[in-house]
Design a protein around this motif. Structure first.
Motif, PDB file in Angstrom:
ATOM      1  N   LEU A  49       0.841  -1.201   0.000  1.00 24.85           N
ATOM      2  CA  LEU A  49       0.000   0.000   0.000  1.00 24.85           C
ATOM      3  C   LEU A  49       0.878   1.253   0.000  1.00 24.85           C
ATOM      4  N   ALA A  50       1.873   1.282   0.909  1.00 29.54           N
ATOM      5  CA  ALA A  50       2.721   2.468   1.045  1.00 29.54           C
ATOM      6  C   ALA A  50       3.493   2.731  -0.246  1.00 29.54           C
ATOM      7  N   LYS A  51       3.937   1.673  -0.884  1.00 31.03           N
ATOM      8  CA  LYS A  51       4.777   1.815  -2.090  1.00 31.03           C
ATOM      9  C   LYS A  51       4.079   2.626  -3.177  1.00 31.03           C
ATOM     10  N   SER A  52       2.757   2.416  -3.311  1.00 31.73           N
ATOM     11  CA  SER A  52       2.043   3.106  -4.384  1.00 31.73           C
ATOM     12  C   SER A  52       2.092   4.621  -4.176  1.00 31.73           C
ATOM     13  N   TYR A  53       2.160   5.070  -2.933  1.00 33.42           N
ATOM     14  CA  TYR A  53       2.260   6.509  -2.644  1.00 33.42           C
ATOM     15  C   TYR A  53       3.706   6.973  -2.696  1.00 33.42           C
ATOM     16  N   MET A  54       4.582   6.219  -2.044  1.00 29.78           N
ATOM     17  CA  MET A  54       5.980   6.647  -1.931  1.00 29.78           C
ATOM     18  C   MET A  54       6.646   6.760  -3.299  1.00 29.78           C
ATOM     19  N   ASP A  55       6.307   5.825  -4.197  1.00 28.49           N
ATOM     20  CA  ASP A  55       6.917   5.839  -5.534  1.00 28.49           C
ATOM     21  C   ASP A  55       6.650   7.134  -6.271  1.00 28.49           C
ATOM     22  N   LYS A  56       5.520   7.769  -5.948  1.00 29.93           N
ATOM     23  CA  LYS A  56       5.195   9.035  -6.627  1.00 29.93           C
ATOM     24  C   LYS A  56       5.699  10.247  -5.855  1.00 29.93           C
ATOM     25  N   GLY A  57       6.152   9.988  -4.624  1.00 28.24           N
ATOM     26  CA  GLY A  57       6.560  11.117  -3.785  1.00 28.24           C
ATOM     27  C   GLY A  57       5.398  11.717  -3.020  1.00 28.24           C
ATOM     28  N   ASP A  58       4.265  10.992  -2.998  1.00 26.23           N
ATOM     29  CA  ASP A  58       3.107  11.453  -2.222  1.00 26.23           C
ATOM     30  C   ASP A  58       3.226  10.956  -0.788  1.00 26.23           C
ATOM     31  N   LEU A  59       2.544  11.640   0.118  1.00 23.93           N
ATOM     32  CA  LEU A  59       2.469  11.126   1.489  1.00 23.93           C
ATOM     33  C   LEU A  59       1.548   9.908   1.524  1.00 23.93           C
ATOM     34  N   VAL A  60       1.873   8.979   2.404  1.00 25.76           N
ATOM     35  CA  VAL A  60       1.008   7.827   2.647  1.00 25.76           C
ATOM     36  C   VAL A  60      -0.174   8.349   3.484  1.00 25.76           C
ATOM     37  N   PRO A  61      -1.410   7.822   3.278  1.00 20.34           N
ATOM     38  CA  PRO A  61      -2.555   8.364   4.021  1.00 20.34           C
ATOM     39  C   PRO A  61      -2.347   8.333   5.544  1.00 20.34           C
ATOM     40  N   ASP A  62      -2.902   9.351   6.194  1.00 21.82           N
ATOM     41  CA  ASP A  62      -2.726   9.513   7.645  1.00 21.82           C
ATOM     42  C   ASP A  62      -3.097   8.274   8.451  1.00 21.82           C
ATOM     43  N   GLU A  63      -4.276   7.692   8.143  1.00 17.66           N
ATOM     44  CA  GLU A  63      -4.754   6.606   9.021  1.00 17.66           C
ATOM     45  C   GLU A  63      -3.769   5.427   9.018  1.00 17.66           C
ATOM     46  N   VAL A  64      -3.163   5.165   7.852  1.00 16.76           N
ATOM     47  CA  VAL A  64      -2.200   4.054   7.742  1.00 16.76           C
ATOM     48  C   VAL A  64      -0.943   4.381   8.543  1.00 16.76           C
ATOM     49  N   THR A  65      -0.438   5.590   8.347  1.00 21.36           N
ATOM     50  CA  THR A  65       0.806   6.006   8.985  1.00 21.36           C
ATOM     51  C   THR A  65       0.658   6.052  10.507  1.00 21.36           C
ATOM     52  N   ILE A  66      -0.480   6.579  10.951  1.00 21.52           N
ATOM     53  CA  ILE A  66      -0.709   6.752  12.392  1.00 21.52           C
ATOM     54  C   ILE A  66      -0.791   5.392  13.090  1.00 21.52           C
ATOM     55  N   LYS A  67      -1.506   4.458  12.446  1.00 21.70           N
ATOM     56  CA  LYS A  67      -1.647   3.114  13.030  1.00 21.70           C
ATOM     57  C   LYS A  67      -0.270   2.469  13.196  1.00 21.70           C
ATOM     58  N   MET A  68       0.559   2.608  12.163  1.00 22.25           N
ATOM     59  CA  MET A  68       1.905   2.012  12.198  1.00 22.25           C
ATOM     60  C   MET A  68       2.741   2.653  13.306  1.00 22.25           C
ATOM     61  N   LEU A  69       2.639   3.979  13.421  1.00 16.72           N
ATOM     62  CA  LEU A  69       3.426   4.713  14.424  1.00 16.72           C
ATOM     63  C   LEU A  69       3.023   4.300  15.836  1.00 16.72           C
ATOM     64  N   GLU A  70       1.702   4.224  16.067  1.00 14.86           N
ATOM     65  CA  GLU A  70       1.217   3.885  17.410  1.00 14.86           C
ATOM     66  C   GLU A  70       1.672   2.487  17.793  1.00 14.86           C
ATOM     67  N   SER A  71       1.626   1.576  16.827  1.00 13.79           N
ATOM     68  CA  SER A  71       2.014   0.212  17.173  1.00 13.79           C
ATOM     69  C   SER A  71       3.515   0.156  17.472  1.00 13.79           C
ATOM     70  N   GLU A  72       4.310   0.966  16.789  1.00 11.90           N
ATOM     71  CA  GLU A  72       5.764   0.994  17.048  1.00 11.90           C
ATOM     72  C   GLU A  72       6.054   1.567  18.446  1.00 11.90           C
ATOM     73  N   VAL A  73       5.343   2.609  18.822  1.00 12.36           N
ATOM     74  CA  VAL A  73       5.533   3.179  20.171  1.00 12.36           C
ATOM     75  C   VAL A  73       5.119   2.134  21.220  1.00 12.36           C
ATOM     76  N   ASN A  74       3.986   1.484  20.987  1.00  9.61           N
ATOM     77  CA  ASN A  74       3.494   0.486  21.944  1.00  9.61           C
ATOM     78  C   ASN A  74       4.441  -0.701  22.088  1.00  9.61           C
ATOM     79  N   ASN A  75       5.274  -0.918  21.061  1.00  9.10           N
ATOM     80  CA  ASN A  75       6.246  -2.018  21.129  1.00  9.10           C
ATOM     81  C   ASN A  75       7.411  -1.720  22.063  1.00  9.10           C
ATOM     82  N   HIS A  76       7.491  -0.492  22.554  1.00  7.19           N
ATOM     83  CA  HIS A  76       8.615  -0.103  23.421  1.00  7.19           C
ATOM     84  C   HIS A  76       8.135   0.489  24.736  1.00  7.19           C
ATOM     85  N   PRO A  77       7.459  -0.336  25.553  1.00  5.12           N
ATOM     86  CA  PRO A  77       6.872   0.202  26.789  1.00  5.12           C
ATOM     87  C   PRO A  77       7.917   0.706  27.785  1.00  5.12           C
ATOM     88  N   ASN A  78       9.147   0.237  27.678  1.00  2.00           N
ATOM     89  CA  ASN A  78      10.162   0.662  28.651  1.00  2.00           C
ATOM     90  C   ASN A  78      11.114   1.722  28.107  1.00  2.00           C
TER      91      ASN A  78
END
Ligand code: ADP
Length: 191
Positions: A49-78
């Motif tokens: 999904l991300a590739k289709s946006y990144m290849d053009k130099g467009d931003l990836v949609p917010d909802e996708v990016t935010i979900k990924m970011l939140e899960s990465e933060v949650n992976n580091h509770p300490n």
């Protein structure tokens, strides 16, 4: 706990400097660009999904990016703190990041912007594209589109963080170590 945002146009040196800052202050470095590229290399659904946006130099949609970011933060509770590199890139992302951090009883400490002139950035990106093979770095039209995306969608964040008294500029031109030194000074003097 220090939670930093490293801010700047494509090619301004966020990834390079984030590594130095991460090591000095013992932070977890989260780069949304790297996370997307890892997903692309591993052929995940998110990567596709991300590739289709990144290849053009467009931003990836917010909802996708935010979900990924939140899960990465949650992976580091300490974590002792985070350095966000390439996130947030839209006002919606910034607002949701603030709300999300509140739920964790955290907040952004400061935003540091690396200032580099667009003409110099184009040279840097073209040269990085030759070494890395990154397709979005090899084409001037795509690079221009990334600047346009930045100017339209990301630059309003300057005022967003200025209004919270959390915005600091650093000259991003010069020797890499000299720039790190400027960033460390900015952090130490304002934290
Ligand atoms: P650069 O800042 O040099 O363009 P990045 O690796 O940070 O490189 O980002 C590469 C691409 O990944 C962006 O052009 C965009 O398509 C996507 N991307 C990265 N972070 C975000 C974000 N926070 N929101 C939307 N898209 C993003």
């Amino acid at each position: 706990m220090i939670n930093l945002i490293l801010f700047g146009k494509p090619g301004s040196g966020k990834g390079t400097q984030a590594e130095f800052v991460k090591n000095k202050y013992d932070l977890i470095h989260i780069s949304t660009g790297d996370l997307f590229r890892n997903n692309i290399s591993n052929n995940t659904e998110l990567g596709l999904l991300a590739k289709s946006y990144m290849d053009k130099g467009d931003l990836v949609p917010d909802e996708v990016t935010i979900k990924m970011l939140e899960s990465e933060v949650n992976n580091h509770p300490n974590a002792k703190g985070f350095i966000f590199d390439g996130f947030p890139r839209t006002t919606v992302q910034a607002e949701i990041l603030d709300q999300f951090l509140i739920t964790l009883k955290l907040s952004i400490s400061m935003t540091i912007a690396l200032e580099v002139d667009e003409n110099l950035l184009i040279e840097r990106l073209i040269s990085r594209g030759k070494d890395s093979g990154r397709s979005d770095d090899q084409d001037r039209t795509k690079i221009q589109n990334r600047f346009d995306e930045y100017n339209k969608k990301t630059s309003p964040l300057i005022n967003y963080y200025k209004n919270q008294n959390k915005f600091f500029d650093v000259d991003g031109v010069g020797d890499i170590n000299e720039i790190s030194y400027r960033i460390f000074n900015t952090i130490d003097n304002n934290i």
